[in-house]
Design an enzyme around this catalytic site. Structure first.
Site, PDB file in Angstrom:
ATOM      1  N   GLU A  71       0.832  -1.204   0.000  1.00 18.36           N
ATOM      2  CA  GLU A  71       0.000   0.000   0.000  1.00 18.36           C
ATOM      3  C   GLU A  71       0.868   1.256   0.000  1.00 18.36           C
ATOM      4  OE1 GLU A  71      -3.155   0.460   2.935  1.00 18.36           O
ATOM      5  OE2 GLU A  71      -3.553   2.476   2.174  1.00 18.36           O
ATOM      6  N   ASP A  97      -0.668  -5.021   3.056  1.00 15.56           N
ATOM      7  CA  ASP A  97      -1.169  -3.797   3.678  1.00 15.56           C
ATOM      8  C   ASP A  97      -0.551  -3.749   5.080  1.00 15.56           C
ATOM      9  OD1 ASP A  97      -2.540  -1.641   4.604  1.00 15.56           O
ATOM     10  OD2 ASP A  97      -4.502  -2.291   3.877  1.00 15.56           O
ATOM     11  N   ILE A 142      -0.755  -1.599   7.586  1.00 17.64           N
ATOM     12  CA  ILE A 142      -1.798  -1.381   8.609  1.00 17.64           C
ATOM     13  C   ILE A 142      -3.110  -1.182   7.862  1.00 17.64           C
ATOM     14  CG2 ILE A 142      -2.634  -0.037  10.570  1.00 17.64           C
ATOM     15  CD1 ILE A 142       0.159   1.023  11.045  1.00 17.64           C
ATOM     16  N   ASP A 143      -4.015  -2.134   7.989  1.00 19.81           N
ATOM     17  CA  ASP A 143      -5.361  -1.892   7.465  1.00 19.81           C
ATOM     18  C   ASP A 143      -6.186  -1.411   8.652  1.00 19.81           C
ATOM     19  OD1 ASP A 143      -7.286  -1.891   5.323  1.00 19.81           O
ATOM     20  OD2 ASP A 143      -8.320  -3.397   6.516  1.00 19.81           O
ATOM     21  N   THR A 182      -5.748   2.246   9.238  1.00 17.76           N
ATOM     22  CA  THR A 182      -4.780   3.265   9.683  1.00 17.76           C
ATOM     23  C   THR A 182      -5.461   4.376  10.488  1.00 17.76           C
ATOM     24  OG1 THR A 182      -3.299   2.800   7.842  1.00 17.76           O
ATOM     25  CG2 THR A 182      -3.027   4.920   8.899  1.00 17.76           C
ATOM     26  N   ASP A 219      -6.371  -4.100   0.516  1.00 21.38           N
ATOM     27  CA  ASP A 219      -7.361  -4.159   1.601  1.00 21.38           C
ATOM     28  C   ASP A 219      -8.081  -5.515   1.627  1.00 21.38           C
ATOM     29  OD1 ASP A 219      -7.114  -1.302   2.154  1.00 21.38           O
ATOM     30  OD2 ASP A 219      -8.342  -0.948   0.390  1.00 21.38           O
TER      31      ASP A 219
HETATM   32  C1  IPD Z   1      -9.107   1.396   4.669  1.00 16.92           C
HETATM   33  C2  IPD Z   1      -9.917   0.490   5.569  1.00 16.92           C
HETATM   34  C3  IPD Z   1     -11.367   0.907   5.592  1.00 16.92           C
HETATM   35  C4  IPD Z   1     -11.969   0.933   4.216  1.00 16.92           C
HETATM   36  C5  IPD Z   1     -11.129   1.812   3.293  1.00 16.92           C
HETATM   37  C6  IPD Z   1      -9.687   1.334   3.283  1.00 16.92           C
HETATM   38  P1  IPD Z   1      -6.541   1.758   5.370  1.00 16.92           P
HETATM   39  O1  IPD Z   1      -7.756   0.983   4.596  1.00 16.92           O
HETATM   40  O2  IPD Z   1      -9.813  -0.833   5.116  1.00 16.92           O
HETATM   41  O3  IPD Z   1     -12.152   0.004   6.328  1.00 16.92           O
HETATM   42  O4  IPD Z   1     -13.280   1.442   4.301  1.00 16.92           O
HETATM   43  O5  IPD Z   1     -11.669   1.687   1.992  1.00 16.92           O
HETATM   44  O6  IPD Z   1      -8.923   2.117   2.415  1.00 16.92           O
HETATM   45  O7  IPD Z   1      -6.363   3.085   4.704  1.00 16.92           O
HETATM   46  O8  IPD Z   1      -6.907   1.879   6.784  1.00 16.92           O
HETATM   47  O9  IPD Z   1      -5.377   0.864   5.128  1.00 16.92           O
HETATM   48 CA    CA Z   2      -5.933  -0.842   3.838  1.00 17.20          CA
END
Ligand code: IPD
Ligand code: CA
Length: 262
Positions: free
Chosen positions: A67, A83, A85-86, A88, A211
């Protein structure tokens, strides 16, 4: 069995999880902005560097896309999509619903994956054809057979400010159709929870492959369905996903998207 991915992925996730836990303990997790709402912390960068270094050591003939760091699949038969940190935004605010996600894909198909949420003490692993596990125990999607009894989860991507009407329609349809509607802030964990039978249906647009790549595999390996919003086969790079228990999947897609063009 595709090859022994799970052992290596689990080992790397545990190491990366120590960094994520350390980050969660800090008083202040400062961030920079990729745009006005998309945040990145030094922990995203540190974790992705660790993932890249360790994956290159263990699987030197695989490509890596991250990412934060980019990367390309060009010239590789198999490739990792990570990813660091999913969730973030959750992480920045100290809300512990966040995780690290690693998937191995061949073409557009995820063939192995792992998701680790250290604060929840949950490690999800799967390889195609071998089922999905959480902390070593097999998981499966729920058996709920009507939307009325189902828990629906969705997400709001970083395009959310330009998609307000559409997102509100999805949430409104959810309120009319399901027992409950949730938005957790981690797509990877949303999919893990569908695979575990906690959530029954998940749908999001504007999402990225990092994600969802591991989570989509978990749902399928746990007996669930994943697709694009029109019901066609999931394209990991197609920026949308629906996932759920097969007993309600068709009805859920229809009810959730009522009144919207897909
Ligand atoms: C996000 C999370 C969130 C989702 C967003 C993602 P991130 O990823 O997964 O739940 O709704 O579409 O981009 O930015 O925290 O790695
Ligand atoms: Ca993510």
């Amino acid at each position: 069995m595709i090859g022994d991915y799970s052992g290596g992925i689990a080992e790397i996730l545990r190491e990366a999880g120590e960094l994520l836990s350390e980050g969660l303990k800090q008083d202040n997790r400062s961030f920079t902005r990729k745009n006005s709402i998309d945040l990145v912390t030094c922990w995203d960068t540190k974790i992705e560097q660790l993932l890249t270094r360790r994956l290159e050591e263990l699987f030197p003939d695989h490509g890596i896309i991250g990412e934060e760091g980019g990367g390309s699949r060009e010239g590789f038969r198999r490739c990792f999509i990570v990813d660091p940190i999913d969730g973030t935004t959750n992480f920045v605010h100290g809300f512990p619903f966040c995780c690290i996600s690693i998937a191995c894909v061949e073409g557009n198909a995820p063939i192995a994956g792992g998701v680790y949420a250290p604060a929840l003490d949950k490690l999800f692993l799967a390889e195609t054809g071998s089922g999905a596990t959480c902390n070593g125990e097999p998981v499966s999607v729920s058996g709920i057979s009507s939307c009325d009894e189902a828990l629906f989860v969705t997400g709001f991507s970083y395009e959310r400010r330009h998609q307000k009407e559409r997102l509100l329609q999805i949430v409104g349809n959810g309120i009319s159709s399901y027992q409950g509607v949730r938005r957790t802030g981690s797509a990877a964990l949303d999919l893990c929870y569908v695979a575990s039978g906690i959530f029954d249906f998940y749908l999001e647009t504007g999402i990225h492959a990092w994600d969802i790549a591991a989570g989509a595999l978990f749902v399928e390996e746990a007996g669930g369905r994943v697709s694009m919003l029109d019901g066609s086969p999931l394209d990991l790079f197609g920026r949308q996903i629906a996932a759920g228990n097969p007993a309600i999947f068709k009805e859920a897609l229809k009810k959730t998207l009522e009144g919207l063009a897909v």
